[in-house]
Structures are given as structure tokens and as C-alpha cells.
Design an enzyme around this catalytic site. Structure first.
Site, PDB file in Angstrom:
ATOM      1  N   ARG A  93       1.105  -1.004   0.055  1.00 57.60           N
ATOM      2  CA  ARG A  93       0.104   0.190   0.096  1.00 57.60           C
ATOM      3  C   ARG A  93       1.050   1.573  -0.275  1.00 57.60           C
ATOM      4  O   ARG A  93       0.285   2.235  -0.672  1.00 57.60           O
ATOM      5  CB  ARG A  93      -0.650  -0.174   1.328  1.00 57.60           C
ATOM      6  CG  ARG A  93      -1.936  -1.428   1.136  1.00 57.60           C
ATOM      7  CD  ARG A  93      -2.933  -0.726   2.406  1.00 57.60           C
ATOM      8  NE  ARG A  93      -3.827  -2.181   2.282  1.00 57.60           N
ATOM      9  CZ  ARG A  93      -3.836  -2.724   3.177  1.00 57.60           C
ATOM     10  NH1 ARG A  93      -3.016  -2.999   4.044  1.00 57.60           N
ATOM     11  NH2 ARG A  93      -4.806  -4.085   3.462  1.00 57.60           N
TER      12      ARG A  93
ATOM     13  N   PHE B 277     -11.584  -5.234  -5.526  1.00 52.19           N
ATOM     14  CA  PHE B 277     -11.848  -5.747  -4.465  1.00 52.19           C
ATOM     15  C   PHE B 277     -11.132  -5.245  -2.907  1.00 52.19           C
ATOM     16  O   PHE B 277      -9.761  -5.560  -3.083  1.00 52.19           O
ATOM     17  CB  PHE B 277     -10.410  -7.446  -4.395  1.00 52.19           C
ATOM     18  CG  PHE B 277     -10.717  -7.793  -6.220  1.00 52.19           C
ATOM     19  CD1 PHE B 277     -11.899  -9.473  -5.870  1.00 52.19           C
ATOM     20  CD2 PHE B 277     -10.107  -8.512  -7.076  1.00 52.19           C
ATOM     21  CE1 PHE B 277     -12.051 -10.058  -6.948  1.00 52.19           C
ATOM     22  CE2 PHE B 277     -10.279  -8.573  -7.917  1.00 52.19           C
ATOM     23  CZ  PHE B 277     -11.137  -9.272  -7.898  1.00 52.19           C
TER      24      PHE B 277
ATOM     25  N   ASP C 192     -16.286  -3.617  -3.901  1.00 49.72           N
ATOM     26  CA  ASP C 192     -16.796  -5.613  -3.629  1.00 49.72           C
ATOM     27  C   ASP C 192     -17.959  -5.833  -4.639  1.00 49.72           C
ATOM     28  O   ASP C 192     -18.669  -5.169  -3.760  1.00 49.72           O
ATOM     29  CB  ASP C 192     -15.678  -5.194  -2.379  1.00 49.72           C
ATOM     30  CG  ASP C 192     -15.681  -6.250  -2.397  1.00 49.72           C
ATOM     31  OD1 ASP C 192     -13.990  -6.411  -0.806  1.00 49.72           O
ATOM     32  OD2 ASP C 192     -16.115  -7.497  -1.430  1.00 49.72           O
TER      33      ASP C 192
ATOM     34  N   ALA D 294     -20.522  -1.804  -5.028  1.00 51.63           N
ATOM     35  CA  ALA D 294     -21.250  -3.677  -4.417  1.00 51.63           C
ATOM     36  C   ALA D 294     -20.791  -3.972  -5.679  1.00 51.63           C
ATOM     37  O   ALA D 294     -22.823  -3.940  -6.198  1.00 51.63           O
ATOM     38  CB  ALA D 294     -21.788  -3.393  -3.621  1.00 51.63           C
TER      39      ALA D 294
ATOM     40  N   ASP E 134      -6.415  -7.169  -6.302  1.00 47.31           N
ATOM     41  CA  ASP E 134      -6.149  -8.324  -5.182  1.00 47.31           C
ATOM     42  C   ASP E 134      -7.499  -8.992  -4.514  1.00 47.31           C
ATOM     43  O   ASP E 134      -7.686  -8.912  -3.685  1.00 47.31           O
ATOM     44  CB  ASP E 134      -6.098  -7.248  -3.997  1.00 47.31           C
ATOM     45  CG  ASP E 134      -5.669  -7.586  -2.549  1.00 47.31           C
ATOM     46  OD1 ASP E 134      -4.874  -9.124  -2.812  1.00 47.31           O
ATOM     47  OD2 ASP E 134      -5.055  -7.275  -1.516  1.00 47.31           O
TER      48      ASP E 134
ATOM     49  N   CYS F 230      -2.628 -14.392  -3.092  1.00 42.65           N
ATOM     50  CA  CYS F 230      -2.490 -14.579  -2.085  1.00 42.65           C
ATOM     51  C   CYS F 230      -2.760 -16.253  -1.947  1.00 42.65           C
ATOM     52  O   CYS F 230      -2.712 -16.828  -0.661  1.00 42.65           O
ATOM     53  CB  CYS F 230      -2.885 -14.031  -0.900  1.00 42.65           C
ATOM     54  SG  CYS F 230      -5.067 -14.020  -1.129  1.00 42.65           S
TER      55      CYS F 230
HETATM   56  N1  SAH Z   1      -7.452  -5.967  -1.279  1.00 39.84           N
HETATM   57  C1  SAH Z   1      -8.098  -6.193   0.428  1.00 39.84           C
HETATM   58  C2  SAH Z   1      -8.186  -7.359   0.354  1.00 39.84           C
HETATM   59  C3  SAH Z   1      -8.633  -8.377  -0.601  1.00 39.84           C
HETATM   60  S1  SAH Z   1      -9.178  -9.693   0.196  1.00 39.84           S
HETATM   61  C4  SAH Z   1      -7.122  -5.186   1.408  1.00 39.84           C
HETATM   62  O1  SAH Z   1      -6.022  -4.705   0.643  1.00 39.84           O
HETATM   63  O2  SAH Z   1      -7.872  -5.408   2.037  1.00 39.84           O
HETATM   64  C5  SAH Z   1     -11.266 -10.493  -1.264  1.00 39.84           C
HETATM   65  C6  SAH Z   1     -11.805  -9.761  -1.462  1.00 39.84           C
HETATM   66  O3  SAH Z   1     -12.829  -9.816  -2.346  1.00 39.84           O
HETATM   67  C7  SAH Z   1     -13.666  -9.957   0.037  1.00 39.84           C
HETATM   68  O4  SAH Z   1     -13.460  -8.697   0.466  1.00 39.84           O
HETATM   69  C8  SAH Z   1     -14.323 -10.148  -1.524  1.00 39.84           C
HETATM   70  O5  SAH Z   1     -15.965  -9.977  -0.068  1.00 39.84           O
HETATM   71  C9  SAH Z   1     -13.907  -9.679  -2.772  1.00 39.84           C
HETATM   72  N2  SAH Z   1     -14.360 -10.557  -3.986  1.00 39.84           N
HETATM   73  C10 SAH Z   1     -14.992 -11.529  -3.660  1.00 39.84           C
HETATM   74  N3  SAH Z   1     -15.158 -12.362  -4.953  1.00 39.84           N
HETATM   75  C11 SAH Z   1     -15.755 -10.952  -5.161  1.00 39.84           C
HETATM   76  C12 SAH Z   1     -15.545 -10.888  -6.671  1.00 39.84           C
HETATM   77  N4  SAH Z   1     -16.284 -11.732  -7.735  1.00 39.84           N
HETATM   78  N5  SAH Z   1     -16.122  -9.480  -7.453  1.00 39.84           N
HETATM   79  C13 SAH Z   1     -15.523  -8.558  -6.433  1.00 39.84           C
HETATM   80  N6  SAH Z   1     -14.718  -8.304  -4.934  1.00 39.84           N
HETATM   81  C14 SAH Z   1     -14.817  -9.346  -4.940  1.00 39.84           C
END
Ligand code: SAH
Length: 392
Positions: free
Chosen positions: A211, A227, A249, A276, A296, A336
Site C-alpha cells: 500500500r 476487491f 467489492d 458493490a 487483490d 494470495c
Molecule cells: N485488497 C483488500 C483485501 C481483499 S480480500 C485489502 O487490502 O484489505 C478479497 C475481497 O474480494 C473480499 O472483500 C471479497 O468480498 C471480495 N470479492 C470476492 N469475490 C469477488 C468478486 N467476484 N467481485 C468483487 N469482489 C469480490
């Protein structure tokens, strides 16, 4: 004492200090160990090799020590003190502008199956093995000793991380105190941490350094944080001077969280909007031109047998980003999934670049930060990988 005796020749990985004994290496047991028990591991010739937690499954023992010693209060204290000492020496613990960090990262800290994240006065503890679950009260006592009075609460959050088959019926609970102050600081930025209901321990502390790097590239750019979850990258981009930041997300809860965190740091900003929506859908339909994109996603492969599909997923997702990002744009892309190697991930992204026919340069190769250390004898501990790409 309960003993685990290895097959002949199967002690080699322990001689190289690998912290796991696979079930196929076990010849027999003595004393009928139950899952979660502390066991001694002996070679076929009866030589002491290690002491660890007995498990049911493909990993039979997770090693706690290669020395013959009791696993008691002083053991936990010793290991936790060592873990804290590392965080102090690398300048993460004991800072006012950074009150959250990972204190214990499983094998990386000689405590396989245990994760402890510190959020200000609250520690969130997560057990991934029955052995750590059984020891939770002892560990909490030691943690309190080691952290001193600054620690006000220990929340034990293992409902979803304990082996499902062990059927322990464990519910999340406070093992010490209780804390209503849910704000912790990362590099001077403030975040609400939802340890009660949030994913993992409440925040993805593992992206801290990445970040910071993103912040350096944000000035004047139009940023898409895909995400976004709690919006870590979004808040850094705003501080870095981004022209606009869009956070996406699929979870409505995440959108609430990112909005709250943006408001906490930049109460009057009009530069941020959260949506969303599903990532693929958003990428297909989006009209805003972005010149900094973060991808991510959650772990696409939770197990080895899911790797092939996961790689296809990474390719598809990244191809969409390459297709849409503005010329001169920068893409931060991550995986990850522990089961996906650095090389496999790079190949998936390379394939995506080729599909989009864009000219792409690798600027940085990213990984997990120093408070998520990798035990040198346990390369499996490497899980987070990322690429920063310049897209011409
Ligand atoms: N980048 C974040 C962590 C991401 S965790 C950070 O720095 O904290 C992954 C996220 O992806 C979750 O919040 C989950 O709700 C979201 N997610 C999972 N599948 C998804 C999709 N198909 N489209 C959008 N978001 C999604």
C-alpha cells in the site's frame, strides 16, 4: 509421553528442520495420541527428532521444537518474546503511527498453526490446528505477560480456521478483557477493525508495504481498487494525491467498511466512491478511464487440486484489466493463494498481457511483509505475491 516413530529414512526432512511430518512418514505411535496432543517424534532407530502437535490428516505432526523440552508456559513465553523482539527490531512494534502488525505468523515464528495480529490494545488470535486450540489459554496467559499492560483484550477467532473434521464446536470469544476501541493505525492512517465479524483477523495487514508503494504512484492518477474489502489501498491512494478513487467489492459490507475508513481519514473528500459489484461485471461495463488499477482478489486456489482453475481465473481477470487500463497506466496485481507459485502466477499474468497485446514492463515484484516472515526451512510459507506493471 506419547511418541511418534518414523519409518526408516523418513527423518531426513526433520534433519533439515522442516516443521512438518507427513502421515506417510509415520511408522507407528505409542501412547495413543489424540489430535492436539503434544508428541515426541523419534527416528526408526529411536533417536529424538522433535516435539510437536499431533494432527489427523496429511500433516501428522507440526513441530514446535527440535530440542527435547516441555511445551509449557515458559515455552510459549519464549516464542512470543522472540516474535515481539523481531517486530521491535524491524521497527514495527512500539510505534505510535503504526499500532497494527502481525506478531505471530505460524511456521515463520516457530509456532505452526498459530496467528496473532495486534490492533492497538487488542490481539486477535487464530488457531489453525487443534494443538494450538488446546493450548489457547496458556498462549493467552503468555501473551499477556509478554505484551504487558498495553494489551487490554485478546479475541480468539478460530471458528472458521480450525480443522472442520475435528468438530470442536468452537465459537469466537474474548479470552481476556474486551475492547470497544476498534480503530488501529497503519503508517499514520486510521482504520476501523472489525475483529468480531471481519474476514481473517479483521484486516489484511499483509498489504501494508505494498500500500505504501501504491501511495507513491497515486499522485494525479485515477485509481480503481478492485476487491477493496476495508479499503486499505483506497485510503493510501487518497493520501498519495489520487485525482479520484473508485473502490469495488462484491460484498455490501465491504463497501460500508471502505466508506467508513475513507471518512475516518478524509472526512470531506469528494474524490472517493465505492461500488458493490462483481469484479468481472464491473470491469466489463466500466466507463471511467483508470490509470492505476489494483487487483487483490481472494485466494482463487485454496488447495493444490484447484491450481489449474485458479490460474485461468488470474489470466481472465488480468486480461480484462490490461484491456481497459489507460496507456501509461500502472497495474498492481496480486495472488494470495499459497498453492500458486510465484512462477505460475507470473505466467498467468504474462498470458493475460499477451491476450491483450499490450506492451507491459514489470516495475516491481512484491511479496508479503517482514511481519509475515518465511521460515527458511519451510518455503511453503511464501504465499503473497504481486507484480507492479507499467502498461504502455
Ligand atoms: N485488497 C483488500 C483485501 C481483499 S480480500 C485489502 O487490502 O484489505 C478479497 C475481497 O474480494 C473480499 O472483500 C471479497 O468480498 C471480495 N470479492 C470476492 N469475490 C469477488 C468478486 N467476484 N467481485 C468483487 N469482489 C469480490
Amino acid at each position: 509421553m506419547k511418541n511418534v516413530i518414523l519409518r526408516r529414512g523418513k527423518d531426513e526432512s526433520l534433519r533439515r528442520f522442516h516443521p512438518w511430518v507427513f502421515s506417510g512418514a509415520v511408522q507407528r505411535t505409542e501412547g495413543e495420541p489424540q489430535e492436539g496432543d503434544v508428541v515426541r517424534v523419534l527416528s526408526a532407530d529411536g533417536n529424538f527428532m522433535a516435539v510437536g502437535h499431533w494432527q489427523v490428516g496429511s500433516i501428522a505432526v507440526r513441530v514446535l521444537s527440535f530440542e527435547e523440552r516441555p511445551i509449557d508456559g515458559s515455552f510459549w513465553q519464549e516464542r512470543l518474546t522472540a516474535a515481539l523482539e523481531v517486530r521491535r527490531r524491524i521497527g514495527l512494534a512500539g510505534r505510535e503511527d503504526n499500532t497494527m502488525y502481525r506478531l505471530v505468523h505460524g511456521e515463520g515464528d516457530g509456532l505452526p498453526g498459530l496467528v496473532i495480529d495486534i490492533y492497538g490494545a487488542t490481539a486477535v488470535m487464530q488457531a489453525h490446528s487443534v494443538g494450538m486450540h488446546v493450548a489457547r489459554t496458556e498462549i493467552a496467559t503468555a501473551l499477556r505477560e509478554v505484551m504487558g499492560l498495553q494489551l487490554k483484550a485478546i479475541y480468539y477467532k478460530s471458528e472458521t480456521t480450525l480443522p472442520f473434521k475435528a468438530d470442536l464446536g468452537q465459537e469466537n470469544e474474548f479470552l481476556l478483557g474486551r475492547s470497544d476501541d476498534d480503530v488501529a493505525i497503519e503508517n499514520g492512517l486510521r482504520f476501523h477493525i472489525d475483529w468480531l465479524k471481519g474476514q481473517k483477523t479483521g484486516f489484511f495487514v499483509d498489504q501494508r508495504d505494498n500500500r505504501s508503494l501504491l501511495e507513491r504512484y497515486s499522485n494525479g492518477r485515477r485509481v480503481l481498487n478492485m476487491f477493496c474489502y476495508t479499503g486499505g489501498f483506497s485510503v493510501y491512494a487518497l493520501r498519495g494525491g489520487a485525482q479520484l478513487v473508485h473502490s469495488v467489492d462484491s460484498s455490501a459490507k465491504a463497501v460500508e467498511l471502505v466508506n467508513a475508513n475513507v471518512a475516518l481519514n478524509f472526512p470531506d473528500t469528494t474524490r472517493h466512491t465505492a461500488f458493490a459489484e462483481d469484479a468481472f461485471r464491473y470491469l466489463d461495463r466500466m466507463e471511467t478511464p483508470y490509470d492505476l488499477v489494483i487487483l487483490d482478489p481472494p485466494a482463487f486456489a485454496k488447495h493444490r487440486d484447484a491450481v489449474k482453475n485458479a490460474l485461468r481465473g488470474y489470466t481472465k481477470l488480468n486480461a480484462k484489466a490490461f484491456e481497459k487500463i489507460q496507456p501509461g497506466g500502472i497495474l498492481f496485481t496480486f495472488s494470495c493463494s499459497q498453492a500458486v507459485s510465484k512462477e505460475q502466477f507470473r505466467l498467468a499474468v504474462f498470458t493475460a498481457a499477451a491476450i491483450s497485446r499490450r506492451r507491459v514492463r514489470i516495475l516491481h515484484q512484491l511479496h508479503q511483509p517482514a511481519d509475515h516472515p518465511i521460515n527458511i526451512y519451510h518455503p511453503e510459507g511464501e504465499y503473497l505475491k504481486g507484480l507492479v506493471l507499467y502498461v504502455e
